[in-house]
Motif scaffolding. Sequence first.
Motif, PDB file in Angstrom:
ATOM      1  N   ALA A  29       0.977  -1.162   0.006  1.00  0.00           N
ATOM      2  CA  ALA A  29       0.055  -0.043  -0.002  1.00  0.00           C
ATOM      3  C   ALA A  29       0.927   1.290  -0.040  1.00  0.00           C
ATOM      4  N   GLY A  30       2.102   0.968   0.032  1.00  0.00           N
ATOM      5  CA  GLY A  30       3.012   2.192   0.032  1.00  0.00           C
ATOM      6  C   GLY A  30       2.963   3.110  -1.200  1.00  0.00           C
ATOM      7  N   LEU A  31       3.231   4.410  -0.961  1.00  0.00           N
ATOM      8  CA  LEU A  31       3.249   5.116  -2.124  1.00  0.00           C
ATOM      9  C   LEU A  31       3.861   6.419  -1.739  1.00  0.00           C
ATOM     10  N   SER A  32       4.604   7.109  -3.071  1.00  0.00           N
ATOM     11  CA  SER A  32       5.371   8.323  -2.745  1.00  0.00           C
ATOM     12  C   SER A  32       4.549   9.313  -3.112  1.00  0.00           C
ATOM     13  N   ILE A  33       3.888  10.293  -2.283  1.00  0.00           N
ATOM     14  CA  ILE A  33       2.816  11.097  -2.445  1.00  0.00           C
ATOM     15  C   ILE A  33       3.510  12.288  -3.568  1.00  0.00           C
ATOM     16  N   PRO A  34       3.034  12.534  -4.548  1.00  0.00           N
ATOM     17  CA  PRO A  34       3.554  13.666  -5.578  1.00  0.00           C
ATOM     18  C   PRO A  34       3.710  14.886  -4.892  1.00  0.00           C
ATOM     19  N   PRO A  35       4.877  15.885  -5.166  1.00  0.00           N
ATOM     20  CA  PRO A  35       4.955  17.148  -4.480  1.00  0.00           C
ATOM     21  C   PRO A  35       3.561  18.017  -4.602  1.00  0.00           C
ATOM     22  N   ALA A  36       3.048  18.041  -5.772  1.00  0.00           N
ATOM     23  CA  ALA A  36       2.105  18.921  -6.261  1.00  0.00           C
ATOM     24  C   ALA A  36       0.681  18.093  -5.169  1.00  0.00           C
ATOM     25  N   GLN A  37       0.554  17.161  -5.062  1.00  0.00           N
ATOM     26  CA  GLN A  37      -0.267  16.633  -4.084  1.00  0.00           C
ATOM     27  C   GLN A  37      -0.168  16.932  -2.644  1.00  0.00           C
ATOM     28  N   LEU A  38       1.104  17.032  -2.323  1.00  0.00           N
ATOM     29  CA  LEU A  38       1.529  17.397  -0.869  1.00  0.00           C
ATOM     30  C   LEU A  38       0.873  18.740  -0.675  1.00  0.00           C
ATOM     31  N   LEU A  39       1.170  19.582  -1.654  1.00  0.00           N
ATOM     32  CA  LEU A  39       0.846  21.114  -1.494  1.00  0.00           C
ATOM     33  C   LEU A  39      -0.519  21.370  -1.514  1.00  0.00           C
ATOM     34  N   PHE A  40      -1.122  20.551  -2.275  1.00  0.00           N
ATOM     35  CA  PHE A  40      -2.791  20.533  -2.342  1.00  0.00           C
ATOM     36  C   PHE A  40      -3.394  20.170  -1.096  1.00  0.00           C
ATOM     37  N   THR A  41      -2.643  19.249  -0.409  1.00  0.00           N
ATOM     38  CA  THR A  41      -3.238  18.716   0.974  1.00  0.00           C
ATOM     39  C   THR A  41      -3.201  19.588   2.184  1.00  0.00           C
ATOM     40  N   ALA A  42      -2.013  20.437   1.909  1.00  0.00           N
ATOM     41  CA  ALA A  42      -1.872  21.547   3.044  1.00  0.00           C
ATOM     42  C   ALA A  42      -2.260  22.835   2.769  1.00  0.00           C
ATOM     43  N   THR A  43      -3.028  23.061   1.380  1.00  0.00           N
ATOM     44  CA  THR A  43      -3.693  24.145   1.095  1.00  0.00           C
ATOM     45  C   THR A  43      -5.105  24.009   0.855  1.00  0.00           C
ATOM     46  N   LEU A  44      -5.070  23.610  -0.795  1.00  0.00           N
ATOM     47  CA  LEU A  44      -6.528  23.679  -1.339  1.00  0.00           C
ATOM     48  C   LEU A  44      -7.346  22.615  -0.509  1.00  0.00           C
ATOM     49  N   ALA A  45      -6.937  21.532  -0.153  1.00  0.00           N
ATOM     50  CA  ALA A  45      -7.885  20.480   0.231  1.00  0.00           C
ATOM     51  C   ALA A  45      -8.318  21.024   1.443  1.00  0.00           C
ATOM     52  N   GLY A  46      -7.338  21.842   2.443  1.00  0.00           N
ATOM     53  CA  GLY A  46      -7.708  22.199   3.882  1.00  0.00           C
ATOM     54  C   GLY A  46      -9.173  23.367   3.400  1.00  0.00           C
TER      55      GLY A  46
END
Length: 455
Positions: free
Chosen positions: A364-381
Amino acid sequence: MRAYRGHLVHITGAPSLEQAGDHLVSAPDGVLVVDDDGVIAYSGEYVGMPWHIAPEEVVDHRPGFLLPGFVDTHIHYPQTFCTDSFGGGQLLDWLQRCIFPAEATLADAAVAQRTARAFCRRRIEVGTTTALVFGSAFPDAQDALFTESLAAGLRTISGRGIQTVGPQAAAPLLTSERAAIELSVQEINRWHGADAADPAEALVQVAVMPRFALSVTDHTLIALGELYDSVRGQGVYFHSHLSENFHEIAAVRAAFGVRDYLDTYDGRLGDSAAPTLLGPRSVLAHGVHCTGRELARMADTGTSIAHCPTSQQFLGSGTMPWRRTTASGVTVALGSDVGAGDEWLMARVLNDCFKVHISAPDGAGLSIPPAQLLFTATLAGARALDLADRVGNLDEGKEADFIVIDPQRQSLLPEQLDRAEDAGAMLFTLLLGLREPSIVEVFVRGRRLTAAEAA
Ligand code: GUN
Ligand code: ZN
């Protein structure tokens, strides 16, 4: 109008998590133009700025970065000083030994005042412009939080932490059910949208916040459902904890006789059908051990998860299954969960997020892509908080909540950024390498925030 030149980085538009990579904007010679109402009038390449935009002042931050302010969807204000708490065990031990006694000290107005000021100051230092804040049991302490937040200019959604039952250590935090309902109503009347004629335009808003199912009875949850039904039309939020720890989940099942933990917040208690507390302004922290039914119900109702990987490591809670949870259609945003989370800076929480999910077992491991990281801490919030029409990225028409990053404040980082071969690599370096000293300016609605001195 004022213009800020710098390396503009954000996730434009309204993409899904998977689409975030295609929506990554990286403009090394970018500019953000903010009008006198604090709204973004232009965002993009400096050379592309239309002629009719004539800012009175241009502040040049190059080669620094301009990013959206971070959105922390789960953080505990009365735990401001608790990031160092040795609980001698996991969640329930930690709550009893450290957290309930610490939160009880906010009954003292001077302690509450100091805590509220330190909390707001800390948020500015780490660039968390918007937060969903788990509140204190004490109304005066909540008044201190909202007052300080407005003085600081931060965007804050908070609510009094409701507890009507609990162990001896929680006794100072408990009220009767009737008082719990009354105090929540008073808080909504006093603070929901307090700084604007229309709550939708306010910087402070209120949430109904039972601490977790174990801190209330089925009767109180039903009463809270009725209360929430009467105020959700005003845009009031609902916030609590869900399925964080195995012992907690077993205790919820035993106490309420429910199939799933989520049923306690969904009006499914015993034979009675009560109003649900779920919906597009409902955010549940953790969701580490959810069933498929729970995820489907959250997706159906628009309820979001505040994912708190730093806290989940600190308390040994496990790891929210990233692929399974995001694939369910639930919005997954990021939370520091200070004080179980011992990091205030959302980039540091993202750093943990990356590490725990790449380490997930059983394929189940995955390397979360950088844009998805930024998305999670900004737009997803912003989406989880139903504020994506106002904040979360640096698109024109949004309110100008942004941070200025000067990587020169850290050794190695400037050179590492120079070596990055593309926008994705650069963003990964920036997000995983960012430390507090590089956050040099923080803006909400175009206003630069300065931290008040400790009280
Ligand atoms: N569950 C109930 N209360 C709390 C809290 O204060 N922190 C965390 N992490 N989980 C909780
Ligand atoms: Zn929490």
